[in-house]
Design a protein around this motif. Structure first.
Motif, PDB file in Angstrom:
ATOM      1  N   LYS A 238     -12.594 -87.357  -0.159  1.00  0.00           N
ATOM      2  CA  LYS A 238     -12.181 -88.159  -1.323  1.00  0.00           C
ATOM      3  C   LYS A 238     -11.173 -89.246  -0.891  1.00  0.00           C
ATOM      4  CE  LYS A 238     -11.958 -86.959  -6.132  1.00  0.00           C
ATOM      5  NZ  LYS A 238     -11.711 -85.901  -7.082  1.00  0.00           N
ATOM      6  N   GLY A 239     -11.438 -90.478  -1.331  1.00  0.00           N
ATOM      7  CA  GLY A 239     -10.522 -91.576  -1.034  1.00  0.00           C
ATOM      8  C   GLY A 239     -10.664 -92.149   0.362  1.00  0.00           C
ATOM      9  N   LYS A 240     -11.717 -91.771   1.074  1.00  0.00           N
ATOM     10  CA  LYS A 240     -11.867 -92.222   2.468  1.00  0.00           C
ATOM     11  C   LYS A 240     -12.919 -93.311   2.634  1.00  0.00           C
ATOM     12  CE  LYS A 240      -9.261 -89.348   4.916  1.00  0.00           C
ATOM     13  NZ  LYS A 240      -8.142 -89.914   5.656  1.00  0.00           N
ATOM     14  N   GLU A 241     -13.594 -93.709   1.586  1.00  0.00           N
ATOM     15  CA  GLU A 241     -14.712 -94.653   1.673  1.00  0.00           C
ATOM     16  C   GLU A 241     -15.839 -94.111   2.565  1.00  0.00           C
ATOM     17  OE1 GLU A 241     -14.212 -98.746   2.194  1.00  0.00           O
ATOM     18  OE2 GLU A 241     -13.140 -98.929   0.307  1.00  0.00           O
ATOM     19  N   LEU A 242     -15.902 -92.817   2.601  1.00  0.00           N
ATOM     20  CA  LEU A 242     -16.982 -92.178   3.352  1.00  0.00           C
ATOM     21  C   LEU A 242     -17.806 -91.333   2.388  1.00  0.00           C
ATOM     22  CD1 LEU A 242     -15.071 -90.915   6.533  1.00  0.00           C
ATOM     23  CD2 LEU A 242     -16.515 -92.927   6.347  1.00  0.00           C
ATOM     24  N   GLY A 243     -19.075 -91.261   2.663  1.00  0.00           N
ATOM     25  CA  GLY A 243     -19.944 -90.475   1.783  1.00  0.00           C
ATOM     26  C   GLY A 243     -20.720 -89.424   2.579  1.00  0.00           C
ATOM     27  N   VAL A 244     -21.269 -88.453   1.825  1.00  0.00           N
ATOM     28  CA  VAL A 244     -22.043 -87.392   2.480  1.00  0.00           C
ATOM     29  C   VAL A 244     -23.456 -87.396   1.912  1.00  0.00           C
ATOM     30  CG1 VAL A 244     -22.122 -84.926   3.030  1.00  0.00           C
ATOM     31  CG2 VAL A 244     -19.959 -85.996   2.470  1.00  0.00           C
ATOM     32  N   LYS A 245     -24.399 -87.245   2.792  1.00  0.00           N
ATOM     33  CA  LYS A 245     -25.790 -87.129   2.326  1.00  0.00           C
ATOM     34  C   LYS A 245     -26.404 -85.873   2.936  1.00  0.00           C
ATOM     35  CE  LYS A 245     -27.050 -91.540   0.676  1.00  0.00           C
ATOM     36  NZ  LYS A 245     -26.973 -91.291  -0.761  1.00  0.00           N
ATOM     37  N   THR A 246     -27.276 -85.261   2.170  1.00  0.00           N
ATOM     38  CA  THR A 246     -27.980 -84.073   2.684  1.00  0.00           C
ATOM     39  C   THR A 246     -29.258 -84.539   3.391  1.00  0.00           C
ATOM     40  OG1 THR A 246     -29.309 -83.825   0.700  1.00  0.00           O
ATOM     41  CG2 THR A 246     -27.179 -82.717   0.714  1.00  0.00           C
ATOM     42  N   TRP A 247     -29.827 -83.619   4.175  1.00  0.00           N
ATOM     43  CA  TRP A 247     -31.072 -84.024   4.867  1.00  0.00           C
ATOM     44  C   TRP A 247     -32.182 -84.293   3.859  1.00  0.00           C
ATOM     45  CZ3 TRP A 247     -35.555 -81.316   4.286  1.00  0.00           C
ATOM     46  CH2 TRP A 247     -35.466 -79.973   3.884  1.00  0.00           C
ATOM     47  N   GLN A 248     -32.128 -83.619   2.715  1.00  0.00           N
ATOM     48  CA  GLN A 248     -33.162 -83.847   1.708  1.00  0.00           C
ATOM     49  C   GLN A 248     -33.083 -85.285   1.174  1.00  0.00           C
ATOM     50  OE1 GLN A 248     -31.137 -81.136   1.762  1.00  0.00           O
ATOM     51  NE2 GLN A 248     -32.162 -79.299   0.998  1.00  0.00           N
ATOM     52  N   GLU A 249     -31.817 -85.801   1.092  1.00  0.00           N
ATOM     53  CA  GLU A 249     -31.655 -87.176   0.604  1.00  0.00           C
ATOM     54  C   GLU A 249     -32.004 -88.190   1.695  1.00  0.00           C
ATOM     55  OE1 GLU A 249     -27.946 -86.863  -2.497  1.00  0.00           O
ATOM     56  OE2 GLU A 249     -27.542 -86.371  -0.402  1.00  0.00           O
ATOM     57  N   MET A 250     -31.710 -87.807   2.926  1.00  0.00           N
ATOM     58  CA  MET A 250     -31.927 -88.743   4.023  1.00  0.00           C
ATOM     59  C   MET A 250     -33.373 -88.751   4.505  1.00  0.00           C
ATOM     60  SD  MET A 250     -28.429 -88.296   6.256  1.00  0.00           S
ATOM     61  CE  MET A 250     -28.303 -86.523   6.296  1.00  0.00           C
TER      62      MET A 250
END
Lengths: 404, 227
Positions: A238-250
């Motif tokens: 949170k607040g890092k300008e970083l995001g997470v994606k799962t393999w299902q999304e990628m």
């Protein structure tokens, strides 16, 4: 109840031949269904594992805009991750990766190539990259490891010099000469025809992007446990300008092809179940027709219809249980063997698999759920079909039965 | 004391189309300890009458009382429970449970009655002894002769201590030696223990032993002879 169980058990073994034939037909369908589902799930696990290890990880941390626009400018400083606690029992490991594209040239040949900047040591454990080495040395400080297909297209060999040209961070020109220290052979054609691996620092230098990475790929213990971990990561980031994606999304294409294949497999299973369902129904039909007189006598001398139904239900349960147990016992050693030794495809079958971007093997999954699912499916079918004998007993007329 | 009382009993098949009166207005009572044979030509209604007395079939008209209890209006499960507690059955084709031994067949009824294990054991041993088949107790029906099977069937019918035993052509499949043996046993039980037996039969040997012979013709009692 004990009387019903005792009587049912004895009735099951009254016609041994018929019991074994029925149990065997159930056993074979459970056996084939288990094998089929094990190979199906094994293939999916293998595809997910390959894709996650080589491309995305089960989870990937990226700069928030990276996934929409996968350019070097949307990379992020890996220092941002150092201050975070990314350890969790369900996380096996994580690796930093920097990826980009460039023109790869040797002599008068030039090809487009995907560049992967990786920590070679960590990558050896993450994607088993070292195992793909077929020639040369894996460990290099400033050289490159080339995919065999690309190396052949560029007529390159270990010790030759490769020229890379491309665009670096924030539009700077990127150009460099690198010695080929090793050749890698990938089962996935897309990788084999275009991948070049460099030490992370080397690629960062080439792209003028010191400390920058495109993604931090995370490998989880359970490839399906992504949503919970994603939520956990998002809290941390949170607040890092970083995001997470799962393999299902990628990897939506992979998800779609798995779903398509899975439902296709179910169609075959349903056909198998219908066939076995008729077999089971035939047995139930015989069970009632042959014994109408006997069931009438039991009712006449004082056994209530409910007790007669219980007795027949237990007989059905024992018969199905025997069949399912036999099927599971037959399938287990074979699944265990192929789980440890996947079937290696060769010839046209292997080429066809490779053409679709898959590793030419048939791996098997070892999962309790496979046996459980098949067992439950057969039980549900039997339960449904058991409605007939239960109704037949309910509607039994003693006088009519005694005239049978 | 009357154990069975039938009043104006009729059984009509196909009442809507072509009515056939299998039993026609039969009034009859059977006292405790009787050894009664219902006789008559095939199709005269012997088995139908027996089935109605035993609560296996319901009458179209009239009433059936067993031990002073009307079974006419009982539902199916009540009838099953009633048969279990009060009526013993012996059928023509023995009808033992093929997967059970002789002893288990006898105990089957007592298990259904939730009898305690000790009493059940004692009673089955006693019945096997009295039927003269103690040595065959662990044999299955397929390992017994017809006569032995029918003795097991009688023992099973008596196991529940019923008010009476209904026997539908019990000697039809037996040779003369087995028939005599079986009749000796039943006659002894009737004499010594006052067990009521009602037979439907064609067999002259049974008729000769009966103390009362009821003759049916076309569903009607044409004679009722007490001996």
């Amino acid at each position: 109840m004990i009387l019903s169980i005792k009587l049912a058990w004895k009735n099951v073994w009254r016609s041994k031949k018929r019991t074994w034939i029925t149990a065997s037909s159930i056993a074979f369908s459970v056996f084939f269904a288990c094998l089929m589902q094990s190979s199906q799930l094994g293939s999916y696990e293998n595809m997910i594992d390959n894709s996650a290890r080589f491309f995305t990880g089960h989870l990937g941390i990226h700069q928030v805009d990276f996934w929409e626009d996968q350019i070097i400018d949307n990379s992020f400083d890996q220092q941002a991750l150092l201050e975070l606690d990314l350890t969790k029992p369900s996380i096996l490991m994580g690796v930093p990766r920097l990826s980009s594209f460039a023109l790869a040239s040797h002599g008068d040949r030039t090809k487009g190539a995907a560049l992967f900047g990786v920590s070679l040591e960590e990558e050896a454990a993450f994607s088993y990259l070292e195992r793909k080495l077929i020639k040369g040395d894996y460990n290099t400080e400033s050289g490159v490891l080339m995919a065999a297909g690309l190396a052949a297209n560029l007529n390159l060999n270990v010790g030759d010099t490769l020229v890379l040209m491309g665009q670096g961070y924030h539009g700077v020109n990127a150009a460099g000469k690198y010695s080929v220290t090793g050749i890698l052979k990938f089962p996935i054609p897309a990788l084999n025809q275009g991948a070049i691996y460099l030490p992370l620092e080397t690629l960062q230098e080439f792209l003028s992007a010191p400390n920058m990475i495109s993604s931090y790929s995370i490998l989880l213990e359970d490839s399906q446990d992504t949503e919970g971990m994603k939520a956990h990561m998002e809290t941390i980031l949170k607040g890092k300008e970083l995001g997470v994606k799962t393999w299902q999304e990628m990897l939506p294409d992979l998800v779609s092809s798995i779903e398509l294949d899975y439902y296709g497999g179910w169609v075959i299973l349903v056909i198998l179940y219908i066939v076995i369902g008729f077999g089971i129904f035939g047995t139930f039909l015989m069970m009632i027709k042959e014994r109408t007189y006997e069931l009438g006598i039991l009712n006449a001398i004082g056994m209530t219809k409910r007790r007669v139904q219980t007795m027949v239900a237990i007989e059905i349960f024992l018969l199905i249980f025997l069949g399912v147990l036999m099927g599971v016992l037959m399938a287990t050693p074979i699944i265990l063997y192929f789980w440890a030794n996947p079937i290696l495809l060769s010839g046209d079958a292997a080429l066809a698999m490779e053409k679709f971007g898959y590793e030419p093997i048939i791996p098997f999954a070892l999962n309790f759920k496979i046996f459980y699912n098949q067992g439950i499916s057969i039980f549900v079918i039997a339960l449904f079909l058991a409605i007939y004998p239960m109704l037949a007993i309910k509607q039994l007329k003693i006088i009519k039965a005694l005239k049978e | 004391m009357k154990v069975i009382e039938l009043k104006n009993l009729s059984k009509i098949y196909n009442p809507e189309t072509i009515p056939v009166r299998a039993i026609n207005d039969v009034t009859l009572s059977v006292k405790e300890g009787e050894f009664t044979a219902i006789v008559g030509p095939s199709g005269c209604g012997k088995t139908t009458l027996l089935n109605m007395i035993g609560g296996l079939d319901i009458s179209s008209e009239g009433s059936v009382e067993v031990g002073g209890v009307s079974i006419q209006d009982m539902n199916e499960s009540q009838l099953t429970a009633f048969r279990l507690q009060h009526i013993g059955f012996v059928f023509q084709a023995y009808n033992l449970i093929p997967v059970f031994t002789a002893k288990e067949n006898i105990e089957f009824i007592m298990v259904l009655q939730n009898m305690d294990a000790k009493t059940m054991q004692e009673r089955s041993d006693d019945l096997l002894d009295r039927m003269g088949i103690k040595n065959q107790k662990n044999r299955r029906p397929s390992e017994l002769s017809g006569g032995q099977q029918q003795r097991v069937a009688v023992a099973r019918a008596l196991a529940a201590r019923p008010k009476f035993v209904l026997a539908d052509e019990p000697t039809a499949n037996l040779d003369s030696g087995s028939t005599e043996d079986l009749l000796d046993i039943m006659a002894k039980l009737n004499k010594e223990e006052k067990i009521t037996f009602i037979f439907s039969t064609h067999d002259q040997r049974v008729i000769d032993r009966a103390k009362r012979v009821i003759t049916l013709e076309d569903g009607v009692i044409i004679s009722d002879e007490h001996r």
